[in-house]
Write an enzyme that holds these catalytic residues in place. Structure first.
Site, short mmCIF file in Angstrom:
data_model
loop_
_atom_site.label_atom_id
_atom_site.label_comp_id
_atom_site.label_asym_id
_atom_site.label_seq_id
_atom_site.Cartn_x
_atom_site.Cartn_y
_atom_site.Cartn_z
N THR A 1 0.87 -1.18 0.00
CA THR A 1 0.00 0.00 0.00
C THR A 1 0.90 1.22 0.00
O THR A 1 1.42 1.63 1.04
CB THR A 1 -0.93 0.00 1.22
OG1 THR A 1 -1.76 -1.17 1.18
CG2 THR A 1 -1.83 1.24 1.22
N LYS B 1 -7.11 1.44 -3.18
CA LYS B 1 -6.74 1.07 -1.80
C LYS B 1 -6.68 2.30 -0.90
O LYS B 1 -7.04 2.22 0.29
CB LYS B 1 -5.39 0.35 -1.81
CG LYS B 1 -4.95 -0.14 -0.42
CD LYS B 1 -5.91 -1.17 0.15
CE LYS B 1 -5.60 -1.49 1.61
NZ LYS B 1 -4.25 -2.01 1.83
N LYS C 1 0.46 5.42 8.37
CA LYS C 1 1.03 5.64 7.04
C LYS C 1 -0.05 5.74 5.98
O LYS C 1 -0.01 6.61 5.10
CB LYS C 1 2.00 4.49 6.72
CG LYS C 1 2.62 4.52 5.34
CD LYS C 1 1.89 3.64 4.33
CE LYS C 1 1.93 2.19 4.72
NZ LYS C 1 1.24 1.31 3.72
#
Length: 283
Positions: free
Chosen positions: A94, A167, A234
């Protein structure tokens, strides 16, 4: 049987590589901490001493790394120079669409990049139940789909970069749902509602999937990581960095995750943010 390389054997990468190996593929693995390759080698994989050694001769290369910086470091000049026409690089990390665009510019010609980040954590990776968002041309998707189905359920969400973009959107909803649950439980505490009964009720609400996934953590007060708090933080940074407009709910979610990270001495599961929200009510 395909000849595969798998780079990155963290909490998610290890069970994913294991499934590919158990499906009968020829798998070479690499990890920055070499000791992590041991269980896979014991199961029949080969361990490489470097990323470049791992990808040499592979039909398809998988990367499952923690963040854009880690992906950049692994996909250094040496590794990129090792890639050959006809190879496919499937990044399942990701890292956001900007990183995927940057990576595409650095790859040699005729090396196909497929972005396929996943939704799910360790149990889903172990059992092959990941939801996979794939950005690729139609031809590239059909080429990698049999491999992806070993890992879960792939969805072709658009052309190159669309998987990474999807995502980011999905992870916004995951973060918001978790912090909304934290605030709901904090409100329940204020109103002196029974915690177990409230969780029963919330399990039937729009937050039901989040409650069911993390209830054991919430009731025990322990947060063994299946999706680390640092990774959730993150991901929310990726959301705010990617968005071209103001997203106030995303910003509030990011604030809670930053606070939880600052207050934690370890790197627990991201559901630990609920405790940060509850504790804030008492101050």
């Amino acid at each position: 049987m395909a000849k595969l390389a798998f780079l990155g054997l963290g909490l998610m990468g290890t069970p994913m590589a294991t499934r590919l190996l158990e499906a009968g593929h020829d798998v070479t693995v690499w990890n920055r901490t070499a000791a992590r390759t041991g269980p896979l080698v014991d199961s029949g994989a080969r361990a490489a001493d470097s990323p470049a050694e791992a990808v040499a001769g592979a039909d398809t290369v998988f990367t499952m790394l923690a963040n854009p910086a880690a992906l950049d470091q692994v996909l250094s000049g040496e590794l990129v120079a090792t890639l050959r026409p006809g190879q496919v690089l499937v990044d399942m990390s990701t890292v956001g669409p900007a990183e995927i665009r940057s990576l595409a510019r650095r790859l040699p010609g005729e090396v196909t990049l497929v972005d396929s980040p996943v939704r799910g954590s360790v149990p889903e990776a172990t059992e092959g139940r990941l939801i996979i968002y794939t950005g690729a041309t139609a031809a590239a998707y059909e080429k990698v789909r049999p491999l992806l189905t070993v890992l879960g359920t792939p969805h072709h969400v658009g052309g190159p970069g669309a998987g990474a973009a999807t995502k980011v959107v999905v992870n916004l909803t995951l973060g918001v749902a978790m912090t909304a649950l934290g605030e709901a439980l904090a409100l329940g505490d204020t109103l002196e509602l029974d915690r177990s009964t409230l969780l029963d009720i919330l399990a039937e609400s729009p937050l039901g999937a989040t409650v069911r996934a993390k209830r054991a953590n919430l009731e025990s007060g322990t947060y063994p990581p299946s999706f680390k708090l640092s990774l959730a933080l993150k991901d929310l940074h990726l959301v705010t960095a990617t968005a071209a407009q103001q997203l106030p709910i995303a910003a509030a979610t990011l604030g809670w995750l930053e606070r939880a990270t600052h207050e934690s001495a370890t790197d627990p599961d991201f559901s630990a943010v609920v405790e940060t929200i509850r504790a804030a009510r008492l101050r």
